[in-house]
Design a protein around this motif. Structure first.
Motif, short mmCIF file in Angstrom:
data_model
loop_
_atom_site.label_atom_id
_atom_site.label_comp_id
_atom_site.label_asym_id
_atom_site.label_seq_id
_atom_site.Cartn_x
_atom_site.Cartn_y
_atom_site.Cartn_z
N ASN A 143 0.82 -1.21 0.00
CA ASN A 143 0.00 0.00 0.00
C ASN A 143 0.85 1.26 0.00
O ASN A 143 1.81 1.36 0.73
CB ASN A 143 -0.88 0.00 1.25
N THR B 297 -0.51 4.48 0.28
CA THR B 297 -1.39 5.59 0.61
C THR B 297 -0.65 6.71 1.35
O THR B 297 -1.22 7.76 1.58
CB THR B 297 -2.57 5.15 1.50
N PRO C 183 0.04 -3.01 6.62
CA PRO C 183 -1.25 -2.69 7.25
C PRO C 183 -1.01 -2.25 8.69
O PRO C 183 0.03 -2.57 9.26
CB PRO C 183 -2.01 -4.01 7.21
N ASP D 204 -2.43 2.45 8.44
CA ASP D 204 -2.24 1.63 7.24
C ASP D 204 -1.18 2.23 6.34
O ASP D 204 -1.20 3.44 6.08
CB ASP D 204 -3.54 1.57 6.43
N GLY D 205 -0.28 1.39 5.85
CA GLY D 205 0.68 1.85 4.85
C GLY D 205 1.99 2.36 5.42
O GLY D 205 2.90 2.71 4.68
C1 NAG Z 1 -4.60 0.23 1.58
O1 NAG Z 1 -5.24 1.48 1.50
C2 NAG Z 1 -6.62 1.41 1.44
C3 NAG Z 1 -7.15 2.82 1.23
O2 NAG Z 1 -6.72 3.69 2.25
C4 NAG Z 1 -7.13 0.76 2.73
O3 NAG Z 1 -8.52 0.67 2.70
C5 NAG Z 1 -6.53 -0.63 2.87
O4 NAG Z 1 -6.91 -1.21 4.07
C6 NAG Z 1 -5.03 -0.56 2.79
N1 NAG Z 1 -4.46 -1.90 2.77
C7 NAG Z 1 -3.36 -2.23 3.43
C8 NAG Z 1 -2.88 -3.61 3.23
O5 NAG Z 1 -2.77 -1.45 4.14
#
Ligand code: NAG
Ligand code: NAG
Length: 228
Positions: free
Chosen positions: A24, A26, A80, A91-92
Protein backbone atom coordinates in the motif's frame (compact mmCIF):
# COMPACT_ATOMS: atom_id res chain seq x y z
CA UNK A 1 8.88 -11.96 -35.49
CA UNK A 2 10.02 -13.96 -32.48
CA UNK A 3 11.62 -10.80 -31.18
CA UNK A 4 8.39 -8.82 -31.55
CA UNK A 5 6.39 -11.51 -29.77
CA UNK A 6 8.98 -11.63 -27.02
CA UNK A 7 8.88 -7.93 -26.34
CA UNK A 8 5.08 -7.99 -26.44
CA UNK A 9 5.08 -10.68 -23.74
CA UNK A 10 7.52 -8.64 -21.70
CA UNK A 11 5.26 -5.60 -21.91
CA UNK A 12 2.29 -7.72 -20.94
CA UNK A 13 4.20 -9.11 -17.97
CA UNK A 14 5.13 -5.62 -16.83
CA UNK A 15 1.51 -4.53 -17.06
CA UNK A 16 0.27 -7.55 -15.14
CA UNK A 17 2.85 -6.90 -12.46
CA UNK A 18 1.32 -3.47 -12.08
CA UNK A 19 -2.15 -4.92 -11.61
CA UNK A 20 -1.12 -7.41 -8.93
CA UNK A 21 -1.81 -6.35 -5.36
CA UNK A 22 1.04 -4.14 -4.29
CA UNK A 23 2.24 -2.86 -0.98
CA UNK A 24 0.00 0.00 0.00
CA UNK A 25 1.31 3.40 -0.94
CA UNK A 26 -1.39 5.59 0.61
CA UNK A 27 1.35 7.50 2.39
CA UNK A 28 2.01 9.27 -0.94
CA UNK A 29 -0.56 11.69 -2.36
CA UNK A 30 1.16 14.02 -4.84
CA UNK A 31 0.94 13.18 -8.55
CA UNK A 32 4.14 11.51 -9.68
CA UNK A 33 5.41 10.67 -6.22
CA UNK A 34 5.01 6.93 -6.71
CA UNK A 35 7.28 7.19 -9.76
CA UNK A 36 9.72 9.24 -7.68
CA UNK A 37 9.60 6.59 -4.95
CA UNK A 38 10.29 3.81 -7.48
CA UNK A 39 13.21 5.80 -8.88
CA UNK A 40 14.89 6.38 -5.50
CA UNK A 41 14.06 3.01 -3.97
CA UNK A 42 14.68 0.66 -6.87
CA UNK A 43 15.78 2.66 -9.94
CA UNK A 44 18.84 4.70 -10.81
CA UNK A 45 18.42 6.72 -7.62
CA UNK A 46 19.19 3.64 -5.51
CA UNK A 47 22.75 4.92 -4.91
CA UNK A 48 21.22 7.19 -2.24
CA UNK A 49 20.85 4.12 -0.01
CA UNK A 50 24.63 3.96 0.48
CA UNK A 51 25.63 7.55 -0.27
CA UNK A 52 22.60 9.76 0.32
CA UNK A 53 23.64 10.64 3.85
CA UNK A 54 27.21 11.50 2.81
CA UNK A 55 25.87 13.77 0.07
CA UNK A 56 23.49 15.33 2.61
CA UNK A 57 26.50 16.22 4.77
CA UNK A 58 28.44 17.56 1.79
CA UNK A 59 25.54 19.75 0.68
CA UNK A 60 24.34 20.47 4.23
CA UNK A 61 20.91 19.39 3.10
CA UNK A 62 19.35 16.33 4.68
CA UNK A 63 16.83 16.02 1.83
CA UNK A 64 19.44 13.95 -0.04
CA UNK A 65 18.79 11.29 2.59
CA UNK A 66 15.26 12.00 3.84
CA UNK A 67 13.56 12.57 0.49
CA UNK A 68 15.33 9.96 -1.65
CA UNK A 69 15.93 6.23 -0.96
CA UNK A 70 14.73 6.25 2.64
CA UNK A 71 11.45 7.99 1.82
CA UNK A 72 10.88 5.98 -1.36
CA UNK A 73 11.52 2.57 0.12
CA UNK A 74 9.46 3.19 3.24
CA UNK A 75 6.57 4.55 1.15
CA UNK A 76 6.52 1.53 -1.15
CA UNK A 77 7.05 -1.08 1.57
CA UNK A 78 4.49 -0.07 4.15
CA UNK A 79 2.36 -2.51 6.15
CA UNK A 80 -1.25 -2.69 7.25
CA UNK A 81 -1.88 -1.08 10.63
CA UNK A 82 0.48 -2.66 13.19
CA UNK A 83 0.52 -2.78 16.95
CA UNK A 84 3.11 -3.77 19.54
CA UNK A 85 3.95 -2.42 23.02
CA UNK A 86 5.78 0.57 21.47
CA UNK A 87 3.68 1.62 18.50
CA UNK A 88 0.34 1.56 16.74
CA UNK A 89 0.69 2.52 13.09
CA UNK A 90 -1.77 3.67 10.43
CA UNK A 91 -2.24 1.63 7.24
CA UNK A 92 0.68 1.85 4.85
CA UNK A 93 3.32 2.93 7.39
CA UNK A 94 6.78 1.33 7.32
CA UNK A 95 6.80 -0.15 10.78
CA UNK A 96 10.50 -0.77 11.53
CA UNK A 97 11.53 2.86 11.10
CA UNK A 98 8.29 4.08 12.65
CA UNK A 99 9.22 2.22 15.84
CA UNK A 100 12.87 3.34 15.71
CA UNK A 101 11.79 6.97 15.41
CA UNK A 102 9.10 6.67 18.08
CA UNK A 103 11.18 4.92 20.74
CA UNK A 104 14.02 7.41 20.20
CA UNK A 105 11.53 10.16 21.09
CA UNK A 106 12.20 12.03 17.84
CA UNK A 107 8.49 12.26 16.98
CA UNK A 108 7.83 14.10 20.23
CA UNK A 109 10.46 16.80 19.73
CA UNK A 110 8.75 20.16 20.21
CA UNK A 111 10.68 22.22 17.64
CA UNK A 112 10.19 19.87 14.72
CA UNK A 113 9.55 22.51 12.01
CA UNK A 114 12.67 24.53 12.89
CA UNK A 115 14.84 21.43 13.14
CA UNK A 116 13.80 20.27 9.69
CA UNK A 117 15.14 23.54 8.26
CA UNK A 118 18.31 23.70 10.30
CA UNK A 119 21.22 21.45 9.31
CA UNK A 120 23.55 22.60 12.08
CA UNK A 121 20.95 22.16 14.82
CA UNK A 122 20.55 18.49 13.86
CA UNK A 123 24.33 18.09 13.62
CA UNK A 124 24.57 19.42 17.19
CA UNK A 125 22.10 16.75 18.27
CA UNK A 126 24.23 14.07 16.62
CA UNK A 127 27.40 15.32 18.27
CA UNK A 128 25.75 15.53 21.67
CA UNK A 129 24.27 12.03 21.50
CA UNK A 130 27.15 10.25 19.79
CA UNK A 131 29.85 11.86 21.98
CA UNK A 132 28.23 10.90 25.25
CA UNK A 133 27.46 7.61 26.95
CA UNK A 134 26.30 5.03 26.20
CA UNK A 135 26.69 5.72 22.48
CA UNK A 136 30.32 6.83 22.62
CA UNK A 137 31.60 3.55 24.08
CA UNK A 138 29.24 1.48 22.00
CA UNK A 139 30.36 3.18 18.78
CA UNK A 140 34.01 2.73 19.71
CA UNK A 141 33.49 -1.03 19.94
CA UNK A 142 31.04 -0.94 17.09
CA UNK A 143 29.58 -4.04 15.63
CA UNK A 144 28.00 -3.22 12.35
CA UNK A 145 25.37 -5.92 12.72
CA UNK A 146 23.08 -4.15 15.20
CA UNK A 147 20.70 -2.90 12.54
CA UNK A 148 20.53 -6.28 10.83
CA UNK A 149 19.87 -8.03 14.15
CA UNK A 150 17.11 -5.57 15.01
CA UNK A 151 15.45 -6.18 11.65
CA UNK A 152 15.56 -9.95 12.28
CA UNK A 153 14.00 -9.49 15.74
CA UNK A 154 11.35 -7.30 14.20
CA UNK A 155 10.48 -9.83 11.53
CA UNK A 156 10.17 -12.54 14.19
CA UNK A 157 7.82 -10.41 16.30
CA UNK A 158 5.75 -9.57 13.22
CA UNK A 159 4.92 -13.26 12.81
CA UNK A 160 3.31 -13.33 16.26
CA UNK A 161 -0.19 -12.43 17.29
CA UNK A 162 -0.40 -8.74 18.16
CA UNK A 163 -1.49 -9.68 21.70
CA UNK A 164 1.79 -11.44 22.54
CA UNK A 165 4.10 -9.46 20.27
CA UNK A 166 7.12 -7.67 21.72
CA UNK A 167 8.71 -4.40 20.64
CA UNK A 168 12.38 -5.05 19.77
CA UNK A 169 13.38 -1.42 20.33
CA UNK A 170 12.12 -1.61 23.92
CA UNK A 171 14.42 -4.54 24.70
CA UNK A 172 17.54 -3.74 26.66
CA UNK A 173 20.37 -2.41 24.53
CA UNK A 174 18.77 -2.82 21.11
CA UNK A 175 18.02 0.85 20.45
CA UNK A 176 21.41 1.93 21.83
CA UNK A 177 23.29 -0.51 19.65
CA UNK A 178 21.40 0.54 16.53
CA UNK A 179 21.97 4.22 17.38
CA UNK A 180 25.68 3.51 17.90
CA UNK A 181 25.86 1.91 14.49
CA UNK A 182 24.30 5.05 13.01
CA UNK A 183 26.83 7.17 14.94
CA UNK A 184 29.71 5.16 13.50
CA UNK A 185 28.44 5.82 10.00
CA UNK A 186 27.70 9.51 10.77
CA UNK A 187 24.12 8.71 9.96
CA UNK A 188 22.47 9.49 13.34
CA UNK A 189 21.78 13.04 12.16
CA UNK A 190 20.36 11.81 8.85
CA UNK A 191 18.07 9.47 10.78
CA UNK A 192 16.78 12.28 13.02
CA UNK A 193 15.92 14.37 9.98
CA UNK A 194 14.34 11.38 8.22
CA UNK A 195 12.24 10.56 11.31
CA UNK A 196 10.96 14.12 11.61
CA UNK A 197 10.30 14.48 7.90
CA UNK A 198 8.76 11.08 7.24
CA UNK A 199 6.72 10.18 10.33
CA UNK A 200 4.48 11.83 12.90
CA UNK A 201 2.07 11.08 15.71
CA UNK A 202 -1.46 11.42 14.37
CA UNK A 203 -4.12 13.05 16.54
CA UNK A 204 -5.33 9.63 17.72
CA UNK A 205 -1.82 8.60 18.81
CA UNK A 206 -1.10 6.27 15.90
CA UNK A 207 2.10 6.78 13.95
CA UNK A 208 1.50 8.11 10.45
CA UNK A 209 3.81 8.61 7.49
CA UNK A 210 4.20 10.95 4.53
CA UNK A 211 0.92 12.48 3.39
CA UNK A 212 -0.86 11.14 6.44
CA UNK A 213 1.28 13.69 8.33
CA UNK A 214 1.11 16.59 5.88
CA UNK A 215 -0.55 16.97 2.52
CA UNK A 216 2.45 18.68 0.92
CA UNK A 217 4.76 15.73 1.58
CA UNK A 218 6.90 15.10 -1.52
CA UNK A 219 9.94 13.14 -2.57
CA UNK A 220 12.92 14.71 -4.30
CA UNK A 221 12.25 15.06 -8.04
CA UNK A 222 13.96 12.65 -10.39
CA UNK A 223 17.04 14.49 -11.69
CA UNK A 224 16.70 15.45 -15.36
CA UNK A 225 20.36 14.78 -16.12
CA UNK A 226 22.84 12.54 -14.40
CA UNK A 227 23.44 12.32 -10.70
CA UNK A 228 22.94 15.09 -8.20
C1 NAG B 1 -4.60 0.23 1.58
O1 NAG B 1 -5.24 1.48 1.50
C2 NAG B 1 -6.62 1.41 1.44
C3 NAG B 1 -7.15 2.82 1.23
O2 NAG B 1 -6.72 3.69 2.25
C4 NAG B 1 -7.13 0.76 2.73
O3 NAG B 1 -8.52 0.67 2.70
C5 NAG B 1 -6.53 -0.63 2.87
O4 NAG B 1 -6.91 -1.21 4.07
C6 NAG B 1 -5.03 -0.56 2.79
N1 NAG B 1 -4.46 -1.90 2.77
C7 NAG B 1 -3.36 -2.23 3.43
C8 NAG B 1 -2.88 -3.61 3.23
O5 NAG B 1 -2.77 -1.45 4.14
C1 NAG C 1 20.02 26.75 13.73
O1 NAG C 1 20.47 26.08 14.88
C2 NAG C 1 21.62 26.65 15.45
C3 NAG C 1 22.10 25.70 16.53
O2 NAG C 1 21.08 25.37 17.41
C4 NAG C 1 21.28 28.03 15.97
O3 NAG C 1 22.40 28.62 16.55
C5 NAG C 1 20.79 28.87 14.78
O4 NAG C 1 20.35 30.13 15.25
C6 NAG C 1 19.65 28.17 14.05
N1 NAG C 1 19.38 28.90 12.82
C7 NAG C 1 18.15 29.30 12.49
C8 NAG C 1 18.04 29.99 11.17
O5 NAG C 1 17.19 29.10 13.19
Amino acid sequence: MAHVAGSFLLQLALQVEHLLPQDNATVLCSPGDEARAEYWAFGHGHWTMKEGCAVAHRKKDFAYWSSTWAAGLTALKGSPSYKDPAIHTADGVYIFDAEFCTVNGFLDLPNKAQLLQNYSAIMEMEERACNSEPLQSLSASAHTSALREAVAMFNAEGEKDAAIRGAPFLETGVLERVNAEHCTKRRYSCMIHFCLNNFCKLSDGRVGQGCQCRKDFRLMPVPTSGRV
